[in-house]
Design an enzyme around this catalytic site. Structure first.
Site, PDB file in Angstrom:
ATOM      1  N   HIS A 241      19.202  22.117  -3.064  1.00 20.10           N
ATOM      2  CA  HIS A 241      20.499  22.724  -3.847  1.00 20.10           C
ATOM      3  C   HIS A 241      21.844  21.923  -4.091  1.00 20.10           C
ATOM      4  CE1 HIS A 241      18.038  25.749  -2.545  1.00 20.10           C
ATOM      5  NE2 HIS A 241      17.985  26.701  -4.109  1.00 20.10           N
ATOM      6  N   ASN A 242      21.669  20.867  -4.866  1.00 22.80           N
ATOM      7  CA  ASN A 242      22.830  19.304  -5.088  1.00 22.80           C
ATOM      8  C   ASN A 242      23.687  19.904  -6.299  1.00 22.80           C
ATOM      9  OD1 ASN A 242      21.257  18.431  -6.382  1.00 22.80           O
ATOM     10  ND2 ASN A 242      19.366  17.447  -4.666  1.00 22.80           N
ATOM     11  N   PHE A 243      24.538  18.652  -6.192  1.00 24.83           N
ATOM     12  CA  PHE A 243      25.036  17.899  -8.385  1.00 24.83           C
ATOM     13  C   PHE A 243      24.129  18.002  -8.570  1.00 24.83           C
ATOM     14  CE2 PHE A 243      26.505  15.544 -11.198  1.00 24.83           C
ATOM     15  CZ  PHE A 243      27.286  16.584 -11.695  1.00 24.83           C
ATOM     16  N   ARG A 244      22.364  17.629  -8.467  1.00 20.52           N
ATOM     17  CA  ARG A 244      22.207  17.355 -10.226  1.00 20.52           C
ATOM     18  C   ARG A 244      20.972  18.833 -10.094  1.00 20.52           C
ATOM     19  NH1 ARG A 244      19.549  12.463 -11.409  1.00 20.52           N
ATOM     20  NH2 ARG A 244      20.819  11.376  -9.888  1.00 20.52           N
ATOM     21  N   HIS A 281      26.833  27.484 -10.402  1.00 25.89           N
ATOM     22  CA  HIS A 281      26.391  28.886  -9.736  1.00 25.89           C
ATOM     23  C   HIS A 281      25.926  28.541  -7.846  1.00 25.89           C
ATOM     24  CE1 HIS A 281      22.415  26.679 -10.775  1.00 25.89           C
ATOM     25  NE2 HIS A 281      21.729  27.417  -9.866  1.00 25.89           N
ATOM     26  N   ASP A 282      25.696  27.336  -7.622  1.00 30.69           N
ATOM     27  CA  ASP A 282      25.274  27.489  -6.315  1.00 30.69           C
ATOM     28  C   ASP A 282      26.054  26.331  -5.768  1.00 30.69           C
ATOM     29  OD1 ASP A 282      22.865  28.299  -5.825  1.00 30.69           O
ATOM     30  OD2 ASP A 282      21.911  26.457  -7.251  1.00 30.69           O
ATOM     31  N   ASP A 391      17.931  28.602 -13.905  1.00 27.53           N
ATOM     32  CA  ASP A 391      17.888  28.430 -12.878  1.00 27.53           C
ATOM     33  C   ASP A 391      16.870  27.978 -12.235  1.00 27.53           C
ATOM     34  OD1 ASP A 391      19.138  28.019  -9.456  1.00 27.53           O
ATOM     35  OD2 ASP A 391      19.249  30.051  -9.672  1.00 27.53           O
ATOM     36  N   GLN A 442       3.062  26.820  -5.399  1.00 25.95           N
ATOM     37  CA  GLN A 442       3.751  26.975  -6.473  1.00 25.95           C
ATOM     38  C   GLN A 442       2.907  28.070  -7.594  1.00 25.95           C
ATOM     39  OE1 GLN A 442       6.395  26.342  -7.017  1.00 25.95           O
ATOM     40  NE2 GLN A 442       7.117  25.206  -8.536  1.00 25.95           N
TER      41      GLN A 442
HETATM   42  C1  0WF Z   1       7.618  26.717  -3.720  1.00 27.05           C
HETATM   43  C2  0WF Z   1       8.041  27.459  -4.371  1.00 27.05           C
HETATM   44  C3  0WF Z   1       9.395  27.474  -6.012  1.00 27.05           C
HETATM   45  N1  0WF Z   1       9.232  26.841  -7.594  1.00 27.05           N
HETATM   46  C4  0WF Z   1       9.970  26.514  -7.593  1.00 27.05           C
HETATM   47  O1  0WF Z   1       9.926  26.145  -9.296  1.00 27.05           O
HETATM   48  C5  0WF Z   1      11.338  27.541  -8.003  1.00 27.05           C
HETATM   49  C6  0WF Z   1      12.133  27.063  -8.365  1.00 27.05           C
HETATM   50  N2  0WF Z   1      13.166  27.811  -8.104  1.00 27.05           N
HETATM   51  N3  0WF Z   1      12.881  28.037  -6.520  1.00 27.05           N
HETATM   52  C7  0WF Z   1      11.501  27.598  -6.661  1.00 27.05           C
HETATM   53  N4  0WF Z   1      10.628  27.793  -5.544  1.00 27.05           N
HETATM   54  C8  0WF Z   1      13.916  28.643  -5.213  1.00 27.05           C
HETATM   55  C9  0WF Z   1      15.093  28.118  -5.383  1.00 27.05           C
HETATM   56  C10 0WF Z   1      15.491  29.038  -4.767  1.00 27.05           C
HETATM   57  C11 0WF Z   1      15.523  30.357  -5.501  1.00 27.05           C
HETATM   58  C12 0WF Z   1      14.314  30.129  -5.922  1.00 27.05           C
HETATM   59  N5  0WF Z   1       8.393  28.638  -4.125  1.00 27.05           N
HETATM   60  C13 0WF Z   1       9.379  30.342  -4.324  1.00 27.05           C
HETATM   61  C14 0WF Z   1       7.830  30.399  -3.256  1.00 27.05           C
HETATM   62  C15 0WF Z   1       7.486  29.638  -2.931  1.00 27.05           C
HETATM   63  O2  0WF Z   1       7.063  31.460  -3.533  1.00 27.05           O
HETATM   64  C16 0WF Z   1       6.715  32.694  -3.792  1.00 27.05           C
HETATM   65  C17 0WF Z   1       5.848  33.071  -4.802  1.00 27.05           C
HETATM   66  C18 0WF Z   1       5.700  34.448  -5.555  1.00 27.05           C
HETATM   67  C19 0WF Z   1       6.787  35.133  -5.302  1.00 27.05           C
HETATM   68  C20 0WF Z   1       7.938  34.463  -4.554  1.00 27.05           C
HETATM   69  C21 0WF Z   1       8.288  33.153  -3.923  1.00 27.05           C
HETATM   70 ZN    ZN Z   2      20.219  27.040  -8.244  1.00 25.07          ZN
END
Ligand code: 0WF
Ligand code: ZN
Length: 498
Positions: A241-244, A281-282, A391, A442
């Site tokens: 959750h950085n600037f990039r 947003h972050d 996001d 994923q």
């Molecule tokens: C690793 C996986 C995940 N994958 C992403 O591509 C992605 C993008 N943003 N985020 C992501 N998380 C989160 C960053 C903060 C909020 C969203 N995460 C999600 C989790 C593991 O697994 C699930 C699977 C289904 C439902 C809820 C979480």
């Molecule tokens: Zn974000």
């Protein structure tokens, strides 16, 4: 003494200078240097109406307003970057040798002339590669080092590093970004890993400029630059959750605005809400989720009574940055316009809390059959959906861009679960390094979160199918295959142990 009037264009402004024909040359140079707001390492270039370079001397020909010169301050150190000091040194030594040979022999031998030509052409080659690096087509070693965010802890975290980013940003912002880069910036194919912080700030400035916000919403360029730099300074040096990440989310939002031709459906004020919400947003994300904040009862959880503590904090930070006039991009708007933007940004940023995901998706889904761009409620939920999509859209990007992001995210997640274990807090299951793998985290996320969300947005904008839906389906296939292979390998290992 005859006084000349010179009309010239600099940084998009038509200026005029007056000086006498006997004015010292250095004073004339200083005058144009000041007009171009150039720093000592800049080279000034003056072009006439034919595009030919002219000398900046007291003998410069006077002109009329309609035949103005064009003045440019070119960053000489962009070239110096590509020219190692050894090469400059060699050139000087050759020059000294040439003078000595002329003194002793009276002429320059062929071999010396050849050596000089070699050094010159080598220098030119290096300079042309440096130019390509700016276009994003090629990176020199130095740029690669500066740009390479892997591991992310290499990002500047000390004020000195930020100051350098600031200087480079201001210095590069007067240079042209190529049309090719600008077009790329409007698509999910854009590769953020190629760009260093100062360059990303320039690209963010390009996004504001190309959406015409400066003209339409009376945003002054220096105020925008101060705002963008403050935003940059208020992202933390955490793995994900950085600037990039802020840049990527803003770039995806920018791409979606162009791909869906949102400018023909939304007023500029709402587009500004969307782009600025993405940027902010972050802000000041600590790298630990809401669940952690609440379980650990951090000051953020206590301040916001456990209600979306992070997202509330990001909003507070955004309006903290905007509270100073010199970085308040909203300062020239009316009170009503300001309130509209503030309310919109708060709504959008709070909507990025994944705890509200199903609720927002459901509300968007029910508008689908009757979606009306003139209906304020419909517009509001669409704005939230577009920020949510931006996001979490890494998987809509090419695999080479998306995969390093997953590594960064898992690094942040694992840090959190390690801390949870150390502090005796409940461990968030999908963050536990002992329970998850890249493909397992994923496949579920794509199937149950990304595809339903992206499919809904694609119903409203079918043109998005190829840009976000198809690549995400491809990513699901990729991670499903990886999961299957990992499972088979594990089974094979177990069999061999028996
Ligand atoms: C690793 C996986 C995940 N994958 C992403 O591509 C992605 C993008 N943003 N985020 C992501 N998380 C989160 C960053 C903060 C909020 C969203 N995460 C999600 C989790 C593991 O697994 C699930 C699977 C289904 C439902 C809820 C979480
Ligand atoms: Zn974000």
């Amino acid at each position: 003494m005859e006084t000349k009037i010179i009309h010239f264009m600099v940084h998009g402004r038509l200026e005029r200078a007056e000086f006498g024909s006997e004015c010292p040359a250095a004073d004339v140079k200083d005058l144009f240097q000041a007009a171009a707001e150039a720093e000592p390492h800049h080279i000034l270039k003056m072009y006439d109406t034919n595009g030919s370079l002219v000398n900046i001397t007291p003998q410069l020909e006077a002109n009329g307003e309609d035949s103005y010169y064009r003045l440019e301050a070119v960053a000489s150190d962009l070239k110096r970057v590509g020219t190692p000091p050894e090469l400059d040194d060699m050139e000087h030594r050759l020059h000294r040798l040439e003078r000595k040979v002329i003194e002793d022999v009276g002429s320059v031998p062929e071999v010396l002339r050849e050596m000089k030509t070699h050094v010159e052409s080598f220098k030119e080659k290096l300079e042309s590669l440096e130019h390509l690096s700016w276009m994003g087509l090629f990176k020199t070693d130095r740029d690669q080092r500066l740009a390479d965010p892997k591991p992310p802890t290499q990002q500047p975290s000390v004020p000195d590093g930020r100051e350098q980013v600031h200087r480079r940003f201001l210095h590069m912002s007067s240079l042209q970004v190529t049309e090719e880069v600008k077009e790329h910036l409007k698509t999910p194919l854009f590769d953020n890993w190629q760009w260093e912080e100062a360059e990303m700030l320039v690209l963010l400035q390009v996004m504001f400029a190309d959406l015409d916000f400066l003209a339409l919403l009376h945003i002054e360029l220096d105020v925008l630059q101060n705002f963008l730099f403050e935003v940059y300074c208020h992202y933390n040096n955490v793995p994900f959750h950085n600037f990039r990440h802020c840049f990527c989310v803003t770039q995806m939002m920018y791409g979606l605005i162009w791909l869906t031709d949102l400018r023909s459906h939304f007023p500029p004020l709402d587009l500004l809400v969307m782009l600025t919400s993405a940027l902010c947003h972050d802000l000041d994300h600590p790298g630990y989720s809401n669940v952690f904040q609440i379980n650990a009862q951090t000051h953020l959880a206590r301040r916001y009574n456990n209600v979306s503590p992070l997202e509330n904090h990001h909003c507070t930070m955004a309006f903290g940055i905007l509270s100073e006039p010199e970085r308040n991009i909203l300062k020239n708007l009316s009170g009503e316009q300001y309130r509209h933007i503030r309310a919109g940004m708060i709504r959008c940023i709070l909507a990025t809390d994944m705890a509200r995901h199903n609720d927002i998706l459901l509300r968007f889904r029910v508008t689908q059959p009757i979606f009306d761009f003139t209906n304020e409620e419909h517009r509001e939920v669409l704005m939230k959906i577009m920020l949510k999509v931006s996001d979490i859209s890494n998987e809509a990007r090419p695999m080479a861009v998306a995969e390093p992001w997953l590594d960064c995210l898992l690094q942040e997640f694992f840090n959190q679960s390690d801390t949870e274990k150390l502090q005796g807090l409940p461990v968030t299951p999908f963050m536990d390094r002992d329970q998850v793998s890249k493909p397992s985290s994923q496949t579920n996320f794509i199937q149950f979160v990304l595809l339903p969300l992206f499919t809904e947005l694609t119903k409203l904008f079918p043109c998005l199918e190829q840009h976000i839906l198809v690549p995400v389906q491809r990513a699901l296939d990729f991670y499903s295959d990886m999961e299957r292979v990992t499972k088979q390998e594990k089974e094979q290992e177990e069999l061999e142990l028996l």
